[in-house]
Design a protein around this motif. Structure first.
Motif, PDB file in Angstrom:
ATOM      1  N   SER A  12      31.368 -37.096   3.251  1.00 56.35           N
ATOM      2  CA  SER A  12      31.864 -37.976   2.736  1.00 56.35           C
ATOM      3  C   SER A  12      32.599 -36.885   1.731  1.00 56.35           C
ATOM      4  N   GLY A  13      34.200 -37.065   1.591  1.00 57.02           N
ATOM      5  CA  GLY A  13      35.058 -36.210   0.453  1.00 57.02           C
ATOM      6  C   GLY A  13      35.943 -35.226   0.679  1.00 57.02           C
ATOM      7  N   PRO A  14      37.086 -34.524  -0.174  1.00 58.15           N
ATOM      8  CA  PRO A  14      37.420 -33.604   0.353  1.00 58.15           C
ATOM      9  C   PRO A  14      37.405 -32.526   1.305  1.00 58.15           C
ATOM     10  N   HIS A  15      36.224 -31.670   1.462  1.00 58.26           N
ATOM     11  CA  HIS A  15      35.817 -31.074   1.815  1.00 58.26           C
ATOM     12  C   HIS A  15      34.944 -31.662   2.815  1.00 58.26           C
ATOM     13  N   ALA A  16      34.821 -32.395   3.436  1.00 57.84           N
ATOM     14  CA  ALA A  16      34.033 -33.187   4.702  1.00 57.84           C
ATOM     15  C   ALA A  16      34.171 -32.882   6.065  1.00 57.84           C
ATOM     16  N   TYR A  17      35.255 -32.338   6.389  1.00 53.00           N
ATOM     17  CA  TYR A  17      35.636 -31.938   7.894  1.00 53.00           C
ATOM     18  C   TYR A  17      34.806 -30.235   7.906  1.00 53.00           C
ATOM     19  N   GLU A  18      35.095 -29.579   6.721  1.00 55.00           N
ATOM     20  CA  GLU A  18      34.757 -28.157   6.460  1.00 55.00           C
ATOM     21  C   GLU A  18      33.277 -28.255   6.844  1.00 55.00           C
ATOM     22  N   HIS A  19      32.563 -29.150   6.463  1.00 57.80           N
ATOM     23  CA  HIS A  19      30.829 -29.165   6.094  1.00 57.80           C
ATOM     24  C   HIS A  19      30.414 -29.169   7.724  1.00 57.80           C
ATOM     25  N   CYS A  20      31.189 -30.388   8.495  1.00 60.64           N
ATOM     26  CA  CYS A  20      31.154 -31.031   9.953  1.00 60.64           C
ATOM     27  C   CYS A  20      31.186 -29.274  11.064  1.00 60.64           C
ATOM     28  N   ALA A  21      32.557 -29.182  10.398  1.00 59.60           N
ATOM     29  CA  ALA A  21      32.955 -28.003  11.657  1.00 59.60           C
ATOM     30  C   ALA A  21      31.903 -26.695  11.203  1.00 59.60           C
ATOM     31  N   ASP A  22      31.539 -26.438   9.934  1.00 66.09           N
ATOM     32  CA  ASP A  22      30.262 -24.973   9.342  1.00 66.09           C
ATOM     33  C   ASP A  22      28.946 -25.701  10.456  1.00 66.09           C
ATOM     34  N   VAL A  23      28.411 -27.208  11.167  1.00 63.72           N
ATOM     35  CA  VAL A  23      27.208 -26.796  11.504  1.00 63.72           C
ATOM     36  C   VAL A  23      27.568 -26.959  12.997  1.00 63.72           C
ATOM     37  N   VAL A  24      28.353 -27.153  13.638  1.00 63.02           N
ATOM     38  CA  VAL A  24      28.465 -27.552  14.934  1.00 63.02           C
ATOM     39  C   VAL A  24      28.286 -26.412  15.402  1.00 63.02           C
ATOM     40  N   PRO A  25      28.627 -25.350  15.273  1.00 59.31           N
ATOM     41  CA  PRO A  25      28.036 -24.148  16.268  1.00 59.31           C
ATOM     42  C   PRO A  25      26.544 -23.853  16.347  1.00 59.31           C
ATOM     43  N   GLY A  26      25.767 -23.807  15.091  1.00 59.73           N
ATOM     44  CA  GLY A  26      24.399 -23.575  15.145  1.00 59.73           C
ATOM     45  C   GLY A  26      23.733 -24.821  15.868  1.00 59.73           C
ATOM     46  N   LEU A  27      24.226 -25.695  16.307  1.00 57.98           N
ATOM     47  CA  LEU A  27      24.031 -27.071  16.857  1.00 57.98           C
ATOM     48  C   LEU A  27      24.236 -26.619  18.203  1.00 57.98           C
ATOM     49  N   THR A  28      25.076 -26.531  18.712  1.00 59.67           N
ATOM     50  CA  THR A  28      25.567 -25.835  19.561  1.00 59.67           C
ATOM     51  C   THR A  28      24.901 -24.670  20.094  1.00 59.67           C
ATOM     52  N   GLU A  29      24.900 -23.736  19.357  1.00 57.29           N
ATOM     53  CA  GLU A  29      23.890 -22.306  19.619  1.00 57.29           C
ATOM     54  C   GLU A  29      22.641 -22.934  19.847  1.00 57.29           C
ATOM     55  N   ALA A  30      21.654 -23.964  19.668  1.00 61.35           N
ATOM     56  CA  ALA A  30      20.506 -24.460  19.554  1.00 61.35           C
ATOM     57  C   ALA A  30      20.190 -25.257  21.380  1.00 61.35           C
ATOM     58  N   LEU A  31      20.776 -25.243  21.968  1.00 61.41           N
ATOM     59  CA  LEU A  31      21.504 -26.270  23.020  1.00 61.41           C
ATOM     60  C   LEU A  31      21.032 -25.125  24.251  1.00 61.41           C
ATOM     61  N   THR A  32      20.473 -24.868  25.313  1.00 61.30           N
ATOM     62  CA  THR A  32      20.408 -24.093  26.500  1.00 61.30           C
ATOM     63  C   THR A  32      21.707 -24.294  27.004  1.00 61.30           C
ATOM     64  N   ALA A  33      21.443 -23.173  27.827  1.00 58.31           N
ATOM     65  CA  ALA A  33      23.025 -23.182  28.166  1.00 58.31           C
ATOM     66  C   ALA A  33      23.042 -23.793  29.414  1.00 58.31           C
ATOM     67  N   LEU A  34      22.395 -24.757  29.604  1.00 61.04           N
ATOM     68  CA  LEU A  34      22.795 -25.835  31.072  1.00 61.04           C
ATOM     69  C   LEU A  34      23.191 -27.033  29.843  1.00 61.04           C
ATOM     70  N   ASN A  35      22.438 -27.232  28.346  1.00 64.09           N
ATOM     71  CA  ASN A  35      22.475 -28.512  28.614  1.00 64.09           C
ATOM     72  C   ASN A  35      24.595 -28.160  27.276  1.00 64.09           C
ATOM     73  N   ARG A  36      24.629 -26.764  26.925  1.00 62.57           N
ATOM     74  CA  ARG A  36      25.908 -26.794  26.660  1.00 62.57           C
ATOM     75  C   ARG A  36      26.967 -27.232  27.436  1.00 62.57           C
ATOM     76  N   LYS A  37      26.891 -27.049  29.002  1.00 62.53           N
ATOM     77  CA  LYS A  37      28.265 -27.038  29.720  1.00 62.53           C
ATOM     78  C   LYS A  37      27.915 -28.367  29.628  1.00 62.53           C
ATOM     79  N   ARG A  38      26.890 -30.060  29.952  1.00 58.53           N
ATOM     80  CA  ARG A  38      27.329 -31.092  30.056  1.00 58.53           C
ATOM     81  C   ARG A  38      27.179 -31.646  27.656  1.00 58.53           C
ATOM     82  N   HIS A  39      26.881 -31.207  27.009  1.00 59.52           N
ATOM     83  CA  HIS A  39      27.004 -31.801  25.697  1.00 59.52           C
ATOM     84  C   HIS A  39      27.070 -31.450  24.964  1.00 59.52           C
ATOM     85  N   ARG A  40      27.928 -31.798  23.828  1.00 59.42           N
ATOM     86  CA  ARG A  40      28.782 -31.264  23.410  1.00 59.42           C
ATOM     87  C   ARG A  40      28.617 -32.386  21.846  1.00 59.42           C
TER      88      ARG A  40
END
Length: 83
Positions: A27-55
């Motif tokens: 929550s707050g004025p920079h909430a989207y930026e905080h969320c967007a900063d987390v997404v790449p690391g979580l996506t990278e943690a998925l296996t290559a096959l799961n990156r194609k299926r999940h997001r």
């Protein structure tokens, strides 16, 4: 503003049959930026096959919108259907 980090758990790479799970929120004025900063690391943690299926997706919810528990429930209509 509130931002939800949603995880789309999909059955296949077409992403047409998915379950959505709320993973985190900010929550707050920079909430989207905080969320967007987390997404790449979580996506990278998925296996290559799961990156194609999940997001992971950041979804903005305006604070002016009532939360689900505060919304009025639909009225029950007493009707009978005969065949």
């Amino acid at each position: 503003m509130t931002v939800f980090l949603l995880f789309y758990l999909c059955a296949d790479a077409t992403r047409t049959d998915c379950q959505v799970m709320r993973t985190d929120s900010w929550s707050g004025p920079h909430a989207y930026e905080h969320c967007a900063d987390v997404v790449p690391g979580l996506t990278e943690a998925l296996t290559a096959l799961n990156r194609k299926r999940h997001r992971f997706v950041c979804e903005i919810q305006d604070d002016g919108v009532k939360s689900m528990k505060n919304r009025a429930q639909p009225a029950f209509i007493n009707q009978a259907f005969w065949m």
